[in-house]
Design an enzyme around this catalytic site. Structure first.
Site, PDB file in Angstrom:
ATOM      1  N   HIS A   8       0.985  -1.043   0.140  1.00 52.60           N
ATOM      2  CA  HIS A   8      -0.099   0.049   0.275  1.00 52.60           C
ATOM      3  C   HIS A   8       0.892   1.349   0.099  1.00 52.60           C
ATOM      4  O   HIS A   8       1.996   1.313   0.619  1.00 52.60           O
ATOM      5  CB  HIS A   8      -0.907  -0.053   1.126  1.00 52.60           C
ATOM      6  CG  HIS A   8      -0.265  -0.098   2.553  1.00 52.60           C
ATOM      7  ND1 HIS A   8       0.251   1.241   3.184  1.00 52.60           N
ATOM      8  CD2 HIS A   8       0.260  -0.850   3.218  1.00 52.60           C
ATOM      9  CE1 HIS A   8       1.012   0.914   4.319  1.00 52.60           C
ATOM     10  NE2 HIS A   8       0.956  -0.506   4.492  1.00 52.60           N
ATOM     11  N   HIS A  29      12.088   0.201 -13.002  1.00 54.52           N
ATOM     12  CA  HIS A  29      11.876  -1.347 -13.444  1.00 54.52           C
ATOM     13  C   HIS A  29      11.916  -2.137 -12.059  1.00 54.52           C
ATOM     14  O   HIS A  29      13.211  -2.162 -11.186  1.00 54.52           O
ATOM     15  CB  HIS A  29      13.038  -1.821 -14.219  1.00 54.52           C
ATOM     16  CG  HIS A  29      13.123  -3.238 -14.522  1.00 54.52           C
ATOM     17  ND1 HIS A  29      13.524  -3.981 -15.691  1.00 54.52           N
ATOM     18  CD2 HIS A  29      11.752  -4.136 -14.258  1.00 54.52           C
ATOM     19  CE1 HIS A  29      13.310  -5.201 -15.749  1.00 54.52           C
ATOM     20  NE2 HIS A  29      12.134  -5.319 -14.907  1.00 54.52           N
TER      21      HIS A  29
END
Length: 208
Positions: free
Chosen positions: A136, A145
């Site tokens: 979260h 990446h």
């Protein structure tokens, strides 16, 4: 004008992204690769040379996905394509688990098995690779990446153009600056300032 997608790139990363787009029900008309590219990429014909984008735009193609592993090159080619008038589309695998409150930029790739939890932000051109988990309230910067099997706890921030290698982990509420490389299997327990390479458990700066 056509709704079919042009994929920029014709290597291994492009193969995965093309298959994601197909799983989404999209049609990929062509790949645009370099002079050394194969003639096909998982069955999609490959045009060799970036200059083909000019012709494809003239022929009515407007949607593009940049499937290049290099963060900087992906960003540069995306800028070139948008300057020509293309729009960037996302490639999000149907078997990724994504909260409805996640916010995506453009040109994002999310592979199968990835999990992205509540109110995280994934900026444009980021890659969340196979099986990676983002908890979260994370903030993933432009052209980042996140490699396969990475695990980010809650409230983690990753700066633009950084890369987390395979299996890297980040504990809660840590910030990783721009253009950072975290080596495969590294465990980040402290904030990491920009333009560093860190490796190990815990992750420490790799001295040149």
């Amino acid at each position: 004008m056509t709704d079919e997608i042009i994929v920029v790139g014709a290597g291994g990363h492009a193969k995965v992204c093309i298959e994601i787009l197909h799983e989404m029900g999209e049609t990929v008309a062509y790949c645009v690769g370099d002079a050394n590219a194969s003639d096909q990429c998982v069955g999609v014909p490959v045009l060799k040379g970036d200059e083909n984008l000019v012709d494809l735009h003239a022929r009515g193609y407007r949607r593009v996905f940049v499937a290049i592993g290099s963060n900087r090159l992906r960003n540069r080619l995306a800028a070139y394509a948008t300057e020509l008038g293309f729009t960037l589309t996302n490639a999000v695998h149907p078997k990724a688990i994504i909260s409805q409150t996640v916010k995506f930029g453009e040109g994002v790739a999310v592979m199968a098995g990835a999990v992205i939890n509540a109110e995280s932000v994934i900026d444009s051109l980021a890659i969340v690779n196979t099986g990676a988990t983002i908890d979260h309230d994370c903030d993933i910067g432009r052209a980042v990446h996140i490699a396969p099997q990475c695990a980010l706890a809650g409230n983690v921030t990753i700066g633009a153009f950084s890369i987390l290698g395979v299996g890297a982990k980040v504990i809660p509420e840590k910030t990783i600056g721009e253009q950072v490389t975290v080596g495969a299997g590294g465990v980040v327990i402290n904030d990491i300032s920009a333009s560093q390479t860190v490796v190990g458990v815990p992750a420490r700066r790799l001295e040149k």
